[in-house]
Scaffold this motif. Structure first.
Motif, short mmCIF file in Angstrom:
data_model
loop_
_atom_site.label_atom_id
_atom_site.label_comp_id
_atom_site.label_asym_id
_atom_site.label_seq_id
_atom_site.Cartn_x
_atom_site.Cartn_y
_atom_site.Cartn_z
N MET A 190 0.86 -1.18 0.00
CA MET A 190 0.00 0.00 0.00
C MET A 190 0.90 1.23 0.00
O MET A 190 1.93 1.25 0.67
N VAL A 191 0.51 2.23 -0.73
CA VAL A 191 1.33 3.44 -0.81
C VAL A 191 0.55 4.60 -0.23
O VAL A 191 -0.58 4.87 -0.64
N HIS A 192 1.16 5.27 0.71
CA HIS A 192 0.55 6.48 1.28
C HIS A 192 1.53 7.63 1.17
O HIS A 192 2.70 7.48 1.46
N HIS A 193 1.06 8.72 0.71
CA HIS A 193 1.88 9.92 0.63
C HIS A 193 1.56 10.72 1.88
O HIS A 193 0.45 11.22 2.02
N PRO A 194 2.52 10.86 2.80
CA PRO A 194 2.22 11.52 4.08
C PRO A 194 1.59 12.89 3.87
O PRO A 194 2.13 13.72 3.16
N GLU A 225 -0.97 13.68 2.18
CA GLU A 225 -1.76 13.86 0.95
C GLU A 225 -2.86 12.82 0.90
O GLU A 225 -2.76 11.76 1.50
N LEU A 262 -3.69 10.57 -1.09
CA LEU A 262 -3.53 9.54 -2.09
C LEU A 262 -3.28 8.23 -1.39
O LEU A 262 -2.47 8.17 -0.48
#
Lengths: 440, 413
Positions: free
Chosen positions: A40-44, A46, A48
């Motif tokens: 899982m990708v999280h943009h701190p 943001e 997304l």
């Protein structure tokens, strides 16, 4: 055409803080790596959240770069596999993969990646929200019948989005229909040249005023000889919204059974870019000029899909060539309608006429949708629904600033367009909320 | 009409070109000719033979089965010594000739032999091809002490491999460890890692002279001490293997000069890989970039053009990734220059080091030590010139997450 199984992820329905897929991968049966191959990708900070896993590329960069040839794409199931005995843990594969699909395991210093758990992906089984699926990729592209019905060569402009829309329409519906068109850009493809037709499908080239009327006649003829014919019109905005509107409106009200697709490039483009009823506010065209007295089109456009929905016909939808799967699903729904008109409004930017780079068609279509300039929705027997979430749109200026026909816009005029977008979405939202109004 | 493509070499660039040609043309003939007597392999994998991590059986990048599947004919043990460009034939050492319709020169690189007094008398090992490995393997028995001359990637990989096997290793480097790749403090950290594993490091030293002594070799350093060693391995760089191109009319500088199509100045003659000087991705200036990713990229472009498609090379980007003793070092792209926009983050208590170089909102270079990142995604951001859009600081503090996010957005996911 060969299709492999593919992982499929429904982003909009995936809760951002659930990591069930990662956990399942870490604890997968027979796993000998402490890391998950699906991430899982999280943009701190943001909004997304994305998903990353090996795309099982057809020409894997990792396979190409591996110095010992340890990586191979299996022809049987399409999975890209690492032969551990040959893996030296050099990490070159991780330098090659742009998708974040392969990694070096911290513990054992060898490469690892998604191998679909040999056809039974555990992340899919573990997903509590059912947003992960594993099925044949055929489902995503099966609408593309093998044959491209248009003859080779094209008279459309370089990069024409309408041509893309037409091709996908024909490849989806194929021989299941008789086609109709009126003078316009796509006529140059369907009608052909001289004594040669432009496609291998039955096609009526009508006039601007009488596409629906012609279809009405053809339908009745087929019925008379015992055939339930499926008729499909692929017609521009000038014909649909202006010159041919009264025939269309009449056909809708009579409950004629055919599929009417309007490809909207917001002007009469085939004749050199004149304004039509769907040309937006402030847009420059050759008949809505920009100069001392005028600043482009003075009035906003007719919101044609909503007008068609208010005829109370069985099915209406908006579609974009940047969301082809969505368009194809709508085409299929529309083709199933047997008791009235089905209408699809397909936005096709015209880089030539709008004065945008010729290769910007897809980008403009995407932004039109992402800014809510052109929201994707459908109306099915009284029920409105969005087929793409309209929350958190990009600002209209993101779309406007790429298009030359808007290059004269001042801030107040951009604001006008932004407000128009906001109001239309707001209206659509209230229609969605109003529930099923099939008897109105 | 089917063309005959002749490829000198069977390494990374050669195979990449061969595969590309085959993907375009079913009929064209592809022949690879190598001076070595073995299957294709990558020199990049050799240090792992040294450490015992890889067995020779598993070294080969392609076997007969795969070569046949690609429709390639591999001829071993034939060295090309000249090219008759008028008659379109290559000349072999044994006097034989071979004709071609298109020719690819992928002869790779050879080790640079340092100029040291007395070197001719002494057995100097290099470590660049399979013969080097086999020769070295025979000597690596017992309690040998090995000296390595050089401080770059290859020197470090060999040092690490030998230390892993328990040998005594001395590294002699003229400037400092990893000078071309990282800032001094990272070089110092690498030194400390090696020292912890038992290595001796002599930085800022040149070898003035070597002498054969009773039980090995004596090395006299410019900084004074004389060292004793059983084996001396030179890792003082590589240079294009192009001596055989003299008098062919092919334009060469330090390497073979090629254009964006990987074509030399002569029609139907292409070159790719370690042997060429191709344009740098950033500056457009030609230079050698002897790394695997460039060999693959250039081989692919050469192959495409040989098969008739006019693909263009985007230029090479320097990049390296090495991992040893639990540490990971990754460097890519431009090093910082005085007026550039650079963010450097380091931790006094740990080896973690991050350096990101930006230019006009684009990432142009990066260095990471012991940081969790996806090297391929960092490379993607540089190669695709992705607009970092104000997230420079965040990319530096969270390079993995923000890198992934930027990639997904750029790919419209």
């Amino acid at each position: 055409m060969r299709f492999y199984n593919t992982l499929h992820w429904k982003q909009h329905a995936c809760p951002p803080d659930c990591l069930a897929c990662e956990q399942a991968c870490i604890h997968r049966t027979g796993a000998d790596s402490p890391d998950s191959a699906i991430k899982m990708v999280h943009h701190p900070g943001e909004d997304l959240h994305g998903l990353m896993a090996c795309l099982q590329c057809s020409e894997p960069s990792c396979q190409e770069i591996c110095p010992t040839g340890a990586i191979h794409k299996d022809k049987e199931d399409g999975v890209v596999r690492i032969l551990q005995a040959k893996c030296i843990g050099c990490g070159m594969c991780t330098m090659a993969c742009p998708h974040g699909g392969i990694h070096i395991s911290s513990g054992q210093a060898v490469a690892y990646k998604c191998d679909t758990c040999n056809g039974q992906p555990q992340c899919v089984e573990a997903c509590p929200s059912r947003v992960l699926e594993f099925f044949s990729a055929e489902r995503i592209s099966r609408h593309l019948q093998e044959e491209d019905f248009l003859v080779p060569g094209t008279r459309a402009c370089s990069g024409c989005p309408a041509e893309l829309g037409l091709r996908h329409t024909l490849r989806t519906i194929g021989r299941g229909a008789v086609y109709f068109g009126a003078p316009g850009c796509m006529t140059t493809l369907m009608t052909g040249l001289g004594d040669r037709a432009g496609s291998r499908l039955p096609y009526f080239s009508c006039l601007f005023t009488n596409v629906p009327s012609t279809m009405t006649g053809v339908y009745r003829y087929y019925k008379k000889i015992g055939k339930e014919a499926k008729l499909v019109a692929f017609v521009g905005d000038g014909c649909t919204a202006d010159i041919g509107f009264q025939a269309l409106s009449g056909a809708a009200e009579r409950g004629e059974n055919y599929l009417f697709i309007c490809y909207d490039n917001e002007g009469y483009m085939n004749t050199g870019n004149q304004r039509s009823g769907t040309t937006p506010l402030h847009a420059w065209t050759n008949t809505s000029p920009v100069g001392g007295a005028y600043r482009g089109k003075e009035k906003n456009n007719k919101y044609l899909p909503l007008i068609m929905a208010f005829h109370g016909i069985p099915y209406v939808a908006t579609a974009s060539i940047a969301n082809l799967e969505d368009y194809v699903q709508k085409l299929k729904k529309a083709m199933e309608v047997k008791d009235g008109l089905a209408y699809i409004h397909l936005l096709v930017p015209c880089p030539t006429g709008w004065k945008a780079p010729l290769d910007s068609g897809i980008e403009l279509s995407r932004l039109a949708v992402e800014t809510n300039y052109f929201p994707l929705w459908e109306y099915e027997r009284g029920q409105f629904r969005f087929t793409r979430d309209v929350a958190n749109p990009k600002p209209a200026s993101d779309y406007i600033r790429l298009i030359g026909k808007f290059s004269h816009l001042q801030d107040t005029e951009i604001q006008d367009l932004q407000e128009s977008i906001n109001d239309r979405v707001s209206l659509l939202q209230s229609l969605v909320k109003s529930g099923n109004n099939k008897n109105y | 009409m089917a063309k005959k493509h002749l490829i000198i070499g069977c390494g990374t660039a050669a195979l990449s070109a061969a595969k590309k040609i085959r993907s375009i043309s079913r009929e064209d003939k592809i022949k690879l000719v190598t001076a070595e007597e073995c299957l294709p392999y990558s020199p990049a994998a050799l240090p792992y033979l040294l450490s015992g991590r890889l067995q020779e059986d598993n070294l080969w990048a392609a076997d007969d089965h795969l070569l046949q599947a690609w429709g390639c004919n591999l001829v071993q043990g034939k060295e090309v010594v000249g090219i008759n460009t008028d008659r379109k034939k290559v000349v072999y050492q044994d006097g034989g000739e071979e004709s071609y319709d298109t020719l690819l020169i992928a002869s790779g690189s050879q080790p640079v032999r340092p100029l040291i007094k007395g070197l001719d008398d002494v057995a100097l090992a290099s470590f660049h091809n399979i013969t080097d490995w086999r020769e070295l393997a025979k000597k690596l028995v017992g309690n040998k002490e090995i000296a390595i001359y050089g401080g770059g990637m290859v020197a470090l990989e060999i040092a690490a491999a030998l230390l892993e096997r328990g040998f005594m290793v001395r590294i002699i480097v003229r400037s400092r460890i990893a000078r071309g790749y990282f800032a001094e403090e990272v070089g110092t950290f690498i030194e400390s890692v090696l020292r912890l594993q038992g290595a001796e490091i002599h930085a800022g030293s040149e070898i003035d002279e070597v002498r054969i002594i009773e039980d090995g070799t004596e090395i006299v350093l410019s900084t004074g001490p004389a060292l004793h060693t059983d084996l001396l391995i030179a890792c003082t760089g590589v240079e294009p293997r192009i001596a055989f191109l003299q008098n062919t009319g092919i334009a060469i500088n330090h390497g073979i000069l090629v254009d964006k199509h990987m074509s030399t100045n002569l029609t139907a003659i292409y070159a790719a890989g370690d042997a060429v000087e191709a344009c740098n991705f950033f500056s457009g200036r030609p230079d050698i970039n002897a790394i695997t990713p460039s060999a693959i990229q250039q081989g692919r472009i050469a192959g495409a053009n040989m098969a008739g498609e006019k693909d263009e090379d985007k230029g090479w980007i320097p990049m390296n990734l090495f991992r040893f003793f639990g540490h990971t070092f990754f460097c890519i792209g431009l090093l910082p220059w005085p007026s550039c926009e650079v963010i450097t983050l380091k931790d006094d208590l740990s080896p973690i080091y991050k350096e990101l170089v930006f230019q006009e909102n684009r990432l142009v270079g990066a260095r990471f030590v012991d940081v969790d990142i996806d090297p391929g995604i960092i490379r993607y951001l540089i190669e695709e010139r992705v607009d970092i859009g104000g997230w420079q600081e965040q990319l530096a503090t969270h390079p993995q997450e923000v890198g992934r996010s930027l990639m997904l957005r750029s790919e419209r996911n």
